[in-house]
Write a protein that holds these residues in place. Structure first.
Motif, PDB file in Angstrom:
ATOM      1  N   MET A 131     -13.313  49.993   7.338  1.00 53.24           N
ATOM      2  CA  MET A 131     -14.453  49.172   7.755  1.00 53.24           C
ATOM      3  C   MET A 131     -14.644  49.291   9.274  1.00 53.24           C
ATOM      4  O   MET A 131     -13.695  49.459  10.012  1.00 53.24           O
ATOM      5  N   SER A 132     -15.884  49.179   9.678  1.00 52.33           N
ATOM      6  CA  SER A 132     -16.177  49.241  11.108  1.00 52.33           C
ATOM      7  C   SER A 132     -15.520  48.062  11.830  1.00 52.33           C
ATOM      8  O   SER A 132     -15.312  46.992  11.251  1.00 52.33           O
ATOM      9  N   LEU A 133     -15.202  48.266  13.094  1.00 52.36           N
ATOM     10  CA  LEU A 133     -14.647  47.169  13.898  1.00 52.36           C
ATOM     11  C   LEU A 133     -15.732  46.142  14.255  1.00 52.36           C
ATOM     12  O   LEU A 133     -15.418  45.062  14.728  1.00 52.36           O
ATOM     13  N   LEU A 134     -17.004  46.487  14.068  1.00 52.58           N
ATOM     14  CA  LEU A 134     -18.068  45.479  14.124  1.00 52.58           C
ATOM     15  C   LEU A 134     -18.356  45.084  12.671  1.00 52.58           C
ATOM     16  O   LEU A 134     -18.961  45.829  11.920  1.00 52.58           O
ATOM     17  N   LYS A 135     -17.857  43.923  12.304  1.00 54.38           N
ATOM     18  CA  LYS A 135     -17.807  43.539  10.889  1.00 54.38           C
ATOM     19  C   LYS A 135     -19.200  43.186  10.352  1.00 54.38           C
ATOM     20  O   LYS A 135     -20.056  42.702  11.101  1.00 54.38           O
ATOM     21  N   PRO A 136     -19.369  43.378   9.056  1.00 55.31           N
ATOM     22  CA  PRO A 136     -20.636  42.971   8.448  1.00 55.31           C
ATOM     23  C   PRO A 136     -20.751  41.445   8.385  1.00 55.31           C
ATOM     24  O   PRO A 136     -19.757  40.738   8.557  1.00 55.31           O
ATOM     25  N   GLY A 137     -21.963  40.986   8.128  1.00 55.04           N
ATOM     26  CA  GLY A 137     -22.183  39.540   8.011  1.00 55.04           C
ATOM     27  C   GLY A 137     -22.788  38.935   9.257  1.00 55.04           C
ATOM     28  O   GLY A 137     -23.067  37.738   9.295  1.00 55.04           O
ATOM     29  N   HIS A 138     -22.977  39.752  10.300  1.00 56.75           N
ATOM     30  CA  HIS A 138     -23.621  39.218  11.511  1.00 56.75           C
ATOM     31  C   HIS A 138     -25.106  38.957  11.251  1.00 56.75           C
ATOM     32  O   HIS A 138     -25.624  39.280  10.181  1.00 56.75           O
ATOM     33  N   ARG A 139     -25.784  38.390  12.253  1.00 53.67           N
ATOM     34  CA  ARG A 139     -27.159  37.931  12.044  1.00 53.67           C
ATOM     35  C   ARG A 139     -28.215  38.895  12.589  1.00 53.67           C
ATOM     36  O   ARG A 139     -29.350  38.484  12.848  1.00 53.67           O
ATOM     37  N   GLY A 140     -27.851  40.166  12.781  1.00 58.57           N
ATOM     38  CA  GLY A 140     -28.833  41.129  13.290  1.00 58.57           C
ATOM     39  C   GLY A 140     -29.976  41.340  12.310  1.00 58.57           C
ATOM     40  O   GLY A 140     -29.809  41.207  11.093  1.00 58.57           O
ATOM     41  N   CYS A 141     -31.151  41.670  12.851  1.00 54.70           N
ATOM     42  CA  CYS A 141     -32.310  41.959  11.995  1.00 54.70           C
ATOM     43  C   CYS A 141     -31.998  43.185  11.130  1.00 54.70           C
ATOM     44  O   CYS A 141     -31.196  44.042  11.518  1.00 54.70           O
ATOM     45  N   ALA A 142     -32.679  43.312   9.992  1.00 56.83           N
ATOM     46  CA  ALA A 142     -32.622  44.560   9.221  1.00 56.83           C
ATOM     47  C   ALA A 142     -33.222  45.658  10.102  1.00 56.83           C
ATOM     48  O   ALA A 142     -34.298  45.481  10.655  1.00 56.83           O
ATOM     49  N   GLY A 143     -32.482  46.738  10.264  1.00 58.32           N
ATOM     50  CA  GLY A 143     -32.959  47.827  11.120  1.00 58.32           C
ATOM     51  C   GLY A 143     -32.663  47.619  12.584  1.00 58.32           C
ATOM     52  O   GLY A 143     -33.228  48.289  13.449  1.00 58.32           O
ATOM     53  N   CYS A 144     -31.738  46.699  12.915  1.00 59.32           N
ATOM     54  CA  CYS A 144     -31.451  46.353  14.317  1.00 59.32           C
ATOM     55  C   CYS A 144     -30.761  47.495  15.062  1.00 59.32           C
ATOM     56  O   CYS A 144     -29.746  48.031  14.622  1.00 59.32           O
ATOM     57  N   CYS A 145     -31.317  47.818  16.236  1.00 60.95           N
ATOM     58  CA  CYS A 145     -30.764  48.885  17.065  1.00 60.95           C
ATOM     59  C   CYS A 145     -29.464  48.457  17.749  1.00 60.95           C
ATOM     60  O   CYS A 145     -28.555  49.267  17.926  1.00 60.95           O
ATOM     61  N   ASP A 146     -29.375  47.190  18.127  1.00 60.81           N
ATOM     62  CA  ASP A 146     -28.170  46.684  18.802  1.00 60.81           C
ATOM     63  C   ASP A 146     -26.954  46.766  17.882  1.00 60.81           C
ATOM     64  O   ASP A 146     -25.851  47.117  18.319  1.00 60.81           O
ATOM     65  N   ALA A 147     -27.164  46.419  16.604  1.00 65.36           N
ATOM     66  CA  ALA A 147     -26.054  46.444  15.649  1.00 65.36           C
ATOM     67  C   ALA A 147     -25.543  47.874  15.488  1.00 65.36           C
ATOM     68  O   ALA A 147     -24.326  48.115  15.435  1.00 65.36           O
ATOM     69  N   LEU A 148     -26.486  48.825  15.457  1.00 62.85           N
ATOM     70  CA  LEU A 148     -26.075  50.232  15.349  1.00 62.85           C
ATOM     71  C   LEU A 148     -25.313  50.656  16.601  1.00 62.85           C
ATOM     72  O   LEU A 148     -24.270  51.303  16.525  1.00 62.85           O
ATOM     73  N   ALA A 149     -25.823  50.252  17.752  1.00 67.43           N
ATOM     74  CA  ALA A 149     -25.166  50.632  19.013  1.00 67.43           C
ATOM     75  C   ALA A 149     -23.745  50.073  19.067  1.00 67.43           C
ATOM     76  O   ALA A 149     -22.803  50.773  19.453  1.00 67.43           O
ATOM     77  N   GLY A 150     -23.592  48.801  18.679  1.00 66.36           N
ATOM     78  CA  GLY A 150     -22.261  48.189  18.694  1.00 66.36           C
ATOM     79  C   GLY A 150     -21.315  48.875  17.729  1.00 66.36           C
ATOM     80  O   GLY A 150     -20.143  49.122  18.049  1.00 66.36           O
ATOM     81  N   LYS A 151     -21.824  49.192  16.547  1.00 69.83           N
ATOM     82  CA  LYS A 151     -20.998  49.862  15.542  1.00 69.83           C
ATOM     83  C   LYS A 151     -20.585  51.260  16.025  1.00 69.83           C
ATOM     84  O   LYS A 151     -19.406  51.624  15.974  1.00 69.83           O
TER      85      LYS A 151
END
Lengths: 290, 395
Positions: A1-21
């Motif tokens: 699993m990624s070290l940026l865990k699922p379940g966060h509140r990012g929008c669907a298609g969020c660029c920040d979530a991808l960058a963090g992951k």
């Protein structure tokens, strides 16, 4: 699993979530992350939950680089530095605008830190206000297009050049639309000793007004039109450029985004699109993209 | 002069005290009149006399921000600042307290601009009253130095964990040369244990710091800060006593009294003005006047109970403030002393005097004038609070 865990509140298609992951996929567990205030901070840490699988600290909007420099100094003082890299990851408002002074100070002091700017070209967390990273003619809530306005009147600030001018040993631009390239650059930035900088272009579906399924597509168009040049600089010299085959006209990038809609619906905007094309042309020539 | 005393500048005595507290990370930014402290610490670092990371930052905002990072990583941290620098830190002061980081700063008190003025008053730290920092005020150079290990011990107590300001008056204490005992390393090591926080940034045990709290959780963070201040109220006394046992010096805990118990007129004040007031009282006592002093050492946490007890026999209370809440025409001590007496049976009149702003000198005759004026209150309260030292030609 990624070290940026699922379940966060990012929008669907969020660029920040991808960058963090992608950042954590590249860096692994031996990292301490500092976030300024912004979307990534807010949607990953609604108390008492956290999506971060690595040690993480948020203080304020404008001080991430100073906080990161303090963390690094503490690790050194306590004999815990070893190979641990301190990485700050902030948005364009936190980086180009309000946090610029702290970044300048931290880089001048030469801390062994990496600063990653996730650039979605406006203050998205507060509702799509313009920043120093907002491109020419983009319509935002504080630079709206209107009867006497064609959107943001300023050019995007050249932050990578500012960081290179600080004598940073490694400065790179990247895009979340090119994950392997971004991860390679983030990893390299973390391995080069001293203050290093990676500026990641990150299309925000909410702020730029396109479907959440198109984030990668829009990011690729920015690169394919030369609106976002991708390069590496080592000790101030350009040492690597991502070439473009069959460069596309900027219209192809602009027309898929609601923030540039006025350029296609208002009368007499052809000249303005030419000005944006000139930016892409300059990028292609200056960085030798073709 | 006692045998182990040396004559040094106040700033040096404090810098030396910081050194023997063994901070891991010091951040520094120059601003008058605190500069000598960080200069002395820089020299200690340059000479290898102190084993720490010394950071020359680009602003006071980054000075405090770097310490927020360093403290979260488990370091004992230090900076000093004053006036505009402290004001620039304002946003981060709340943050450091909310994150429960026991950062220690010396605040060398100075006036705020405009008009720009580099001299002493206490507007700077008083303006940060509500940021969640402990604030102690020193009377003289020895107390300023001795306050340093005391305030570390207090801030780092596991039931307190709040940042703390040790306040000393600019120039009057920071630049004066007077005989002091420099703190012994061996005694300080005995008094102040190493800082070993339970929660730190650690790649082996990853935790998140500085999370986002919505209305369902935010209030309890504030409540717990307030509870920690309540713990600090008790610890300040304990730590002052422990300091006395080890070093042999004592300045009061939360408050201190000077010929207070039988005094009909009690002056309440903090900082270096205490010395002038004591001299004034000595003169007046010889003339048969019943005047005493209540020194407030801890302004945050505010020692409500201790002050109530200390003022129970007073007929008139005078507060002296080197600060003003503009629009209230009172200094903070005046407002808070009045407030702390309100829900009691003690209806003693409290009269406030503001003085010494921007470094204006406070001579003994000024204190006497204030006392004489306050005596009139027995015929009825004529004024709540006023400036004591206005120049009529400019006012």
């Amino acid at each position: 699993m990624s070290l940026l865990k699922p379940g966060h509140r990012g929008c669907a298609g969020c660029c920040d979530a991808l960058a963090g992951k992608f950042m954590l996929d590249a860096l692994g567990e031996d990292v301490i992350v500092v976030s300024p205030t912004g979307c990534l901070e807010v949607f990953t840490t609604p108390y008492p939950e956290s999506a971060w699988g690595v040690p993480w600290v948020h203080s304020l909007f404008e001080n991430a680089a100073a906080v990161a420099s303090g963390v690094e100094a503490a690790l050194k003082a306590l004999g815990k530095k070893n190979n641990t890299k301190v990485v700050a990851i902030g948005g364009d408002g936190a980086t180009l605008d309000i946090g610029l002074q702290a970044i300048s100070g931290a880089f001048e002091r030469g801390h062994d830190i990496t600063y990653i700017c996730v650039d979605n070209e406006a203050y998205m967390n507060t509702g799509i206000q313009r920043s120093g990273a907002t491109p020419l003619y983009a319509s935002t809530t504080t630079s709206p297009a209107g009867k006497v306005s064609i959107g943001n009147p300023q050019h995007k600030k050249n932050m990578p050049a500012i960081m290179a001018a600080h004598g940073s040993p490694y400065v790179a631009t990247a895009s979340i639309a090119y994950a392997p390239d971004m991860m390679k650059k983030v990893k390299k930035a973390s391995q080069v000793k001293g203050p290093t900088y990676v500026h990641v272009h990150a299309p925000c579906c909410t702020g730029w007004k396109f479907e959440g399924s198109k984030t990668i597509e829009v990011g690729r168009l920015a690169v394919e039109t030369a609106m976002w040049p991708m390069y590496e600089m080592e000790n101030g010299e350009i040492t690597g450029v991502r070439k473009i085959k069959n460069r596309k006209p900027v219209e192809e990038y602009l027309k898929v985004q609601g923030r540039f809609k006025h350029l296609f619906t208002m009368e007499g905007r052809t000249e303005d699109i030419k000005k944006i094309q000139a930016i892409a042309d300059w990028n292609a020539k200056h960085f030798g993209l073709e | 002069m006692r045998k182990n005393m040396v004559v040094v500048e106040g700033s040096y005595a404090v810098a030396h005290a910081v050194k023997v507290c063994r901070p891991n990370v010091i951040s520094a930014y120059p601003i008058t009149p605190q500069t000598h402290i960080v200069e002395d610490l820089a020299q200690f670092a340059a000479d290898g006399d102190i084993n720490c990371e010394y950071m020359n930052v680009e602003s006071e905002f980054s000075a405090i921000s770097a310490l927020i990072g360093a403290s979260t990583a488990g370091a004992r941290t230090y900076s000093s600042t004053t006036s505009q620098g402290l004001a620039l830190m304002h946003e981060a002061l709340f943050n450091a307290s909310g994150m429960r980081l026991p950062i220690v700063m010396t605040v060398v008190n100075r006036a705020l601009s405009a008009p720009i003025n580099i001299w002493n008053d206490q507007q700077d730290s008083i303006s940060q009253r509500d940021t969640g920092w402990i604030q102690l005020y020193a009377e003289d150079v020895q107390e300023s130095a001795d306050m340093t290990p005391q305030i570390y011990k207090l801030a780092e107590d596991e039931d307190v964990l709040l940042p703390a300001m040790a306040c000393m008056d600019g120039f009057i204490l920071s630049h004066v040369y007077e005989p002091v005992i420099l703190l012994e390393q061996s005694l300080t090591d005995e008094f102040l244990p190493a800082y070993n926080p339970e929660f730190v940034l650690d790649t082996k045990n990853p935790m998140s710091f500085g999370a986002f709290a919505d209305p369902s959780t935010y209030t309890e963070f504030r409540y717990k800060q307030e509870k920690a201040m309540g713990v600090a109220l008790k610890k300040i006394e304990e730590i002052a006593n422990e300091f006395r046992d080890i070093y042999g010096r004592y300045y009061g805990g939360l408050i201190d009294g000077y010929v207070l118990d039988d005094a009909q007129i009690v002056i309440v004040a903090m900082g270096s003005i205490i010395g002038t007031i004591k001299d004034t009282i000595d003169e007046l006592r010889k003339e048969g006047e019943s005047v005493g002093l209540l020194k407030v050492r801890s302004f945050r946490p505010f020692p409500t109970d201790a002050i109530r007890k200390a003022l129970k026999n007073a007929r008139v209370v005078i507060t002296l403030d080197k600060n003003i809440s503009i629009g209230k025409n009172e200094g903070a001590l005046c407002t808070e002393v009045k407030a702390c007496l309100h829900n009691t049976d003690n209806r003693v009149p409290v009269i406030g005097f503001m003085l010494g702003h921007g470094g204006r000198d406070i001579p003994i005759h000024m204190i006497k004038k204030i006392i004489n004026k306050a005596k009139l209150v027995e015929k009825g309260i004529f004024v709540e609070s006023e400036f004591a030292d206005l120049r009529e030609d400019l006012a």
